[in-house]
Scaffold this motif. Structure first.
Motif, PDB file in Angstrom:
ATOM      1  N   LYS A  57      51.966  49.826 113.997  1.00  0.00           N
ATOM      2  CA  LYS A  57      51.342  50.839 114.844  1.00  0.00           C
ATOM      3  C   LYS A  57      49.845  50.905 114.601  1.00  0.00           C
ATOM      4  O   LYS A  57      49.385  50.779 113.469  1.00  0.00           O
ATOM      5  N   VAL A  58      49.113  51.098 115.715  1.00  0.00           N
ATOM      6  CA  VAL A  58      47.658  51.179 115.676  1.00  0.00           C
ATOM      7  C   VAL A  58      47.235  52.264 116.668  1.00  0.00           C
ATOM      8  O   VAL A  58      47.922  52.495 117.662  1.00  0.00           O
ATOM      9  N   ALA A  59      46.123  52.906 116.399  1.00  0.00           N
ATOM     10  CA  ALA A  59      45.608  53.915 117.319  1.00  0.00           C
ATOM     11  C   ALA A  59      45.187  53.249 118.630  1.00  0.00           C
ATOM     12  O   ALA A  59      44.517  52.214 118.622  1.00  0.00           O
ATOM     13  N   LEU A  60      45.580  53.839 119.746  1.00  0.00           N
ATOM     14  CA  LEU A  60      45.204  53.324 121.066  1.00  0.00           C
ATOM     15  C   LEU A  60      43.690  53.278 121.213  1.00  0.00           C
ATOM     16  O   LEU A  60      43.138  52.377 121.848  1.00  0.00           O
ATOM     17  N   SER A  61      42.987  54.224 120.599  1.00  0.00           N
ATOM     18  CA  SER A  61      41.525  54.293 120.706  1.00  0.00           C
ATOM     19  C   SER A  61      40.841  53.041 120.157  1.00  0.00           C
ATOM     20  O   SER A  61      39.719  52.749 120.528  1.00  0.00           O
ATOM     21  N   GLN A  62      41.522  52.283 119.295  1.00  0.00           N
ATOM     22  CA  GLN A  62      40.935  51.039 118.781  1.00  0.00           C
ATOM     23  C   GLN A  62      40.852  49.981 119.867  1.00  0.00           C
ATOM     24  O   GLN A  62      40.076  49.051 119.766  1.00  0.00           O
ATOM     25  N   TYR A  63      41.654  50.126 120.900  1.00  0.00           N
ATOM     26  CA  TYR A  63      41.639  49.180 122.012  1.00  0.00           C
ATOM     27  C   TYR A  63      40.956  49.750 123.238  1.00  0.00           C
ATOM     28  O   TYR A  63      40.277  49.038 123.950  1.00  0.00           O
ATOM     29  N   SER A  64      41.173  51.041 123.508  1.00  0.00           N
ATOM     30  CA  SER A  64      40.578  51.633 124.700  1.00  0.00           C
ATOM     31  C   SER A  64      40.387  53.133 124.516  1.00  0.00           C
ATOM     32  O   SER A  64      41.347  53.898 124.495  1.00  0.00           O
ATOM     33  N   GLU A  65      39.131  53.535 124.397  1.00  0.00           N
ATOM     34  CA  GLU A  65      38.806  54.972 124.318  1.00  0.00           C
ATOM     35  C   GLU A  65      39.189  55.661 125.619  1.00  0.00           C
ATOM     36  O   GLU A  65      39.628  56.801 125.625  1.00  0.00           O
ATOM     37  N   TRP A  66      39.006  54.941 126.749  1.00  0.00           N
ATOM     38  CA  TRP A  66      39.290  55.541 128.057  1.00  0.00           C
ATOM     39  C   TRP A  66      40.766  55.881 128.182  1.00  0.00           C
ATOM     40  O   TRP A  66      41.127  56.980 128.603  1.00  0.00           O
ATOM     41  N   LEU A  67      41.666  54.947 127.834  1.00  0.00           N
ATOM     42  CA  LEU A  67      43.095  55.221 127.898  1.00  0.00           C
ATOM     43  C   LEU A  67      43.487  56.327 126.920  1.00  0.00           C
ATOM     44  O   LEU A  67      44.313  57.186 127.226  1.00  0.00           O
ATOM     45  N   SER A 104      48.973  58.309 121.780  1.00  0.00           N
ATOM     46  CA  SER A 104      47.780  57.975 120.995  1.00  0.00           C
ATOM     47  C   SER A 104      47.963  56.744 120.118  1.00  0.00           C
ATOM     48  O   SER A 104      46.992  56.219 119.579  1.00  0.00           O
ATOM     49  N   GLU A 105      49.220  56.269 119.961  1.00  0.00           N
ATOM     50  CA  GLU A 105      49.465  55.067 119.170  1.00  0.00           C
ATOM     51  C   GLU A 105      50.108  53.989 120.027  1.00  0.00           C
ATOM     52  O   GLU A 105      50.837  54.289 120.970  1.00  0.00           O
ATOM     53  N   ILE A 106      49.810  52.751 119.682  1.00  0.00           N
ATOM     54  CA  ILE A 106      50.483  51.611 120.309  1.00  0.00           C
ATOM     55  C   ILE A 106      51.173  50.823 119.213  1.00  0.00           C
ATOM     56  O   ILE A 106      50.829  50.941 118.039  1.00  0.00           O
ATOM     57  N   LEU A 107      52.146  50.029 119.611  1.00  0.00           N
ATOM     58  CA  LEU A 107      52.855  49.196 118.655  1.00  0.00           C
ATOM     59  C   LEU A 107      52.503  47.750 118.938  1.00  0.00           C
ATOM     60  O   LEU A 107      52.694  47.268 120.057  1.00  0.00           O
ATOM     61  N   ILE A 108      51.970  47.066 117.930  1.00  0.00           N
ATOM     62  CA  ILE A 108      51.682  45.639 118.068  1.00  0.00           C
ATOM     63  C   ILE A 108      52.949  44.890 117.678  1.00  0.00           C
ATOM     64  O   ILE A 108      53.460  45.042 116.572  1.00  0.00           O
TER      65      ILE A 108
END
Length: 166
Positions: A57-67, A104-108
């Motif tokens: 798991k990683v914070a979505l903000s690390q990939y896209s602040e807009w999303l 707020s989190e995504i799963l890689i």
């Protein structure tokens, strides 16, 4: 040059060490810091820099602040969930799901291309999981799926095929 440094190297440094270096304290020893800097210098992809070879798991903000900051209530126009429009019929927007926000989190995922699983909160008050892939022609995937639908419809309409469960 400074913009290039920030976009390529600076963001990686912030992701790995923190905006103010706060993540340095969690690193086990100096060798781990040196290895991380060596990876950044070689230009390895984010997945390797973040130590996500197995996924996680990683914070979505690390990939896209807009999303990460997206809130449907702040927009005049609706953002519809993809995949609801087949192109064969005029869409009835009253029956289509709208995107309300993103988790707020995504799963890689741990596979070769490191696809990301994103949770989307929809207007029906449920969450849907979507797999996000990069570096591939997703339009081809969509065309193949459309071809499967056409073939399934044709096979169902044929009595002999239907009797053989094709």
């Amino acid at each position: 040059e400074n913009l290039h440094f920030y976009t390529v190297i600076g963001k990686q440094l912030i992701l790995k060490f923190g905006a103010n270096g706060e993540k340095l304290a969690t690193m086990k020893n100096l060798n781990q810091i040196y290895r991380t800097l060596a990876l950044i210098k070689t230009g390895k992809p984010f997945g390797q820099l973040a130590g996500r070879n197995k996924g996680g798991k990683v914070a979505l903000s690390q990939y896209s602040e807009w999303l990460h900051a997206f809130d449907a209530a702040k927009f005049d126009q609706d953002l519809y969930l993809p995949g609801q429009f087949d192109g064969a019929h005029k869409p009835d927007l009253s029956t289509h799901l709208k995107i309300v926000s993103f988790d707020s989190e995504i799963l890689i995922m741990g596979s070769l291309r490191k696809p990301k699983r994103v949770k989307i909160r929809c207007s029906d008050e449920r969450e849907q999981m979507w797999l996000v892939k990069a570096g591939e022609d997703l339009r081809m995937d969509q065309r193949i799926e459309q071809m499967f639908k056409v073939m399934n419809t044709a096979l169902l309409k044929n009595v002999e095929c239907r009797s053989r469960n094709l």
